[in-house]
Design an enzyme around this catalytic site. Structure first.
Site, PDB file in Angstrom:
ATOM      1  N   ASP A  42      -0.760   4.413  -0.406  1.00 44.81           N
ATOM      2  CA  ASP A  42      -0.923   3.128  -1.086  1.00 44.81           C
ATOM      3  C   ASP A  42       0.391   2.776  -1.786  1.00 44.81           C
ATOM      4  OD1 ASP A  42      -2.003   0.893  -2.313  1.00 44.81           O
ATOM      5  OD2 ASP A  42      -3.085   2.008  -3.841  1.00 44.81           O
ATOM      6  N   PHE A  48      -9.153  -2.492  -1.205  1.00 46.19           N
ATOM      7  CA  PHE A  48      -9.685  -1.228  -1.689  1.00 46.19           C
ATOM      8  C   PHE A  48     -10.790  -0.748  -0.754  1.00 46.19           C
ATOM      9  CE2 PHE A  48     -11.931   1.817  -4.306  1.00 46.19           C
ATOM     10  CZ  PHE A  48     -10.855   2.557  -4.763  1.00 46.19           C
TER      11      PHE A  48
HETATM   12  P1  IMP Z   1      -0.763   6.095  -4.173  1.00 48.99           P
HETATM   13  O1  IMP Z   1      -0.170   7.126  -5.103  1.00 48.99           O
HETATM   14  O2  IMP Z   1      -0.840   4.741  -4.841  1.00 48.99           O
HETATM   15  O3  IMP Z   1      -0.096   6.028  -2.823  1.00 48.99           O
HETATM   16  O4  IMP Z   1      -2.268   6.440  -3.991  1.00 48.99           O
HETATM   17  C1  IMP Z   1      -2.680   7.570  -3.425  1.00 48.99           C
HETATM   18  C2  IMP Z   1      -4.070   7.938  -3.838  1.00 48.99           C
HETATM   19  O5  IMP Z   1      -4.800   6.879  -4.442  1.00 48.99           O
HETATM   20  C3  IMP Z   1      -4.834   8.281  -2.596  1.00 48.99           C
HETATM   21  O6  IMP Z   1      -4.659   9.634  -2.276  1.00 48.99           O
HETATM   22  C4  IMP Z   1      -6.243   7.909  -2.963  1.00 48.99           C
HETATM   23  O7  IMP Z   1      -6.882   9.002  -3.586  1.00 48.99           O
HETATM   24  C5  IMP Z   1      -6.097   6.782  -3.942  1.00 48.99           C
HETATM   25  N1  IMP Z   1      -6.274   5.453  -3.268  1.00 48.99           N
HETATM   26  C6  IMP Z   1      -5.314   4.556  -2.935  1.00 48.99           C
HETATM   27  N2  IMP Z   1      -5.835   3.479  -2.330  1.00 48.99           N
HETATM   28  C7  IMP Z   1      -7.172   3.693  -2.275  1.00 48.99           C
HETATM   29  C8  IMP Z   1      -8.275   2.940  -1.740  1.00 48.99           C
HETATM   30  O8  IMP Z   1      -8.157   1.839  -1.187  1.00 48.99           O
HETATM   31  N3  IMP Z   1      -9.505   3.507  -1.886  1.00 48.99           N
HETATM   32  C9  IMP Z   1      -9.719   4.725  -2.478  1.00 48.99           C
HETATM   33  N4  IMP Z   1      -8.712   5.463  -2.965  1.00 48.99           N
HETATM   34  C10 IMP Z   1      -7.458   4.948  -2.875  1.00 48.99           C
END
Ligand code: IMP
Ligand code: MG
Length: 186
Positions: A105, A154
């Site tokens: 993400d 999401f």
């Molecule tokens: P990042 O650090 O923003 O890349 O997010 C990574 C973590 O956030 C992932 O391993 C997920 O656990 C959580 N995450 C990010 N986007 C989503 C989503 O759309 N649904 C559920 N969990 C998410």
């Protein structure tokens, strides 16, 4: 339809579609690591189902370590802070590492994990995510293996949660807006 699925605005990938894609990913990974000893580092909790389904499709000897991190703290937007829940990190020195995560993400989580692991001098580090959101990232991190690209929405299911719910939903879908608490909806 199982009742949890009624909380979805729409299904993006059903179980069969996910498993078919895992067959392809596993074949790619198996070809790449055929002659190298692979160590998979799975990021919990989100990747637990992916880990089980993907690794059983890779017919190579491999080692598995799990890392437990939290970056969301219950909401739908990354807080930008990554909390490692264990004191000792897996010993990755001289090993070929494949980091396995549910979704890319903001990039904050993968970047932080990668940074931590490379301090222990692995031979190589690659990353595999089931989902990659097509958006601008806070940290410039790329994944080497990607199951599916999705929009900036999401999603829950197949390991992914909202407030620790929906991880056991067999498919992946967009969570209905009315199921998201006002303080988590930006
Ligand atoms: P990042 O650090 O923003 O890349 O997010 C990574 C973590 O956030 C992932 O391993 C997920 O656990 C959580 N995450 C990010 N986007 C989503 C989503 O759309 N649904 C559920 N969990 C998410
Ligand atoms: Mg989560």
């Amino acid at each position: 339809m199982i009742p949890m699925q009624e909380d979805l605005e729409r299904v993006l990938f059903d179980e069969q579609t996910i498993l078919r894609r895992l067959d392809e990913l596993a074949a790619e990974i198996s070809a790449e690591y055929q002659n190298r000893e692979l160590t998979v580092i799975a990021i919990l909790n989100g990747s637990f189902i992916l880990m089980a389904d993907l690794l059983r499709r890779i017919p190579l000897p491999l080692k598995l370590d799990c890392l437990s991190v939290a970056s969301y703290h219950g909401g739908t937007k990354s807080t930008g802070e990554v909390v490692f829940k264990q004191i000792a990190l897996p010993d990755v020195a001289g090993r070929h590492i494949l980091i396995l995560d549910d979704i890319l993400d903001s990039g904050v989580t993968l970047a932080a994990i990668r940074e931590k692991l490379v301090t222990n001098q692995p031979r190589s580090v690659k990353t595999c995510v089931l989902l990659r959101k097509l958006k601008e990232r806070t940290r410039p991190v790329e994944a080497d293996y990607v199951g599916f690209n999705i929009g900036d929405e999401f999603v829950v299911g197949y390991g992914l949660d909202y407030m620790e719910q929906y991880r056991n939903l067999p498919c992946i879908g967009v969570l209905r807006k009315d199921k998201i608490l006002p303080q988590h909806d930006a």
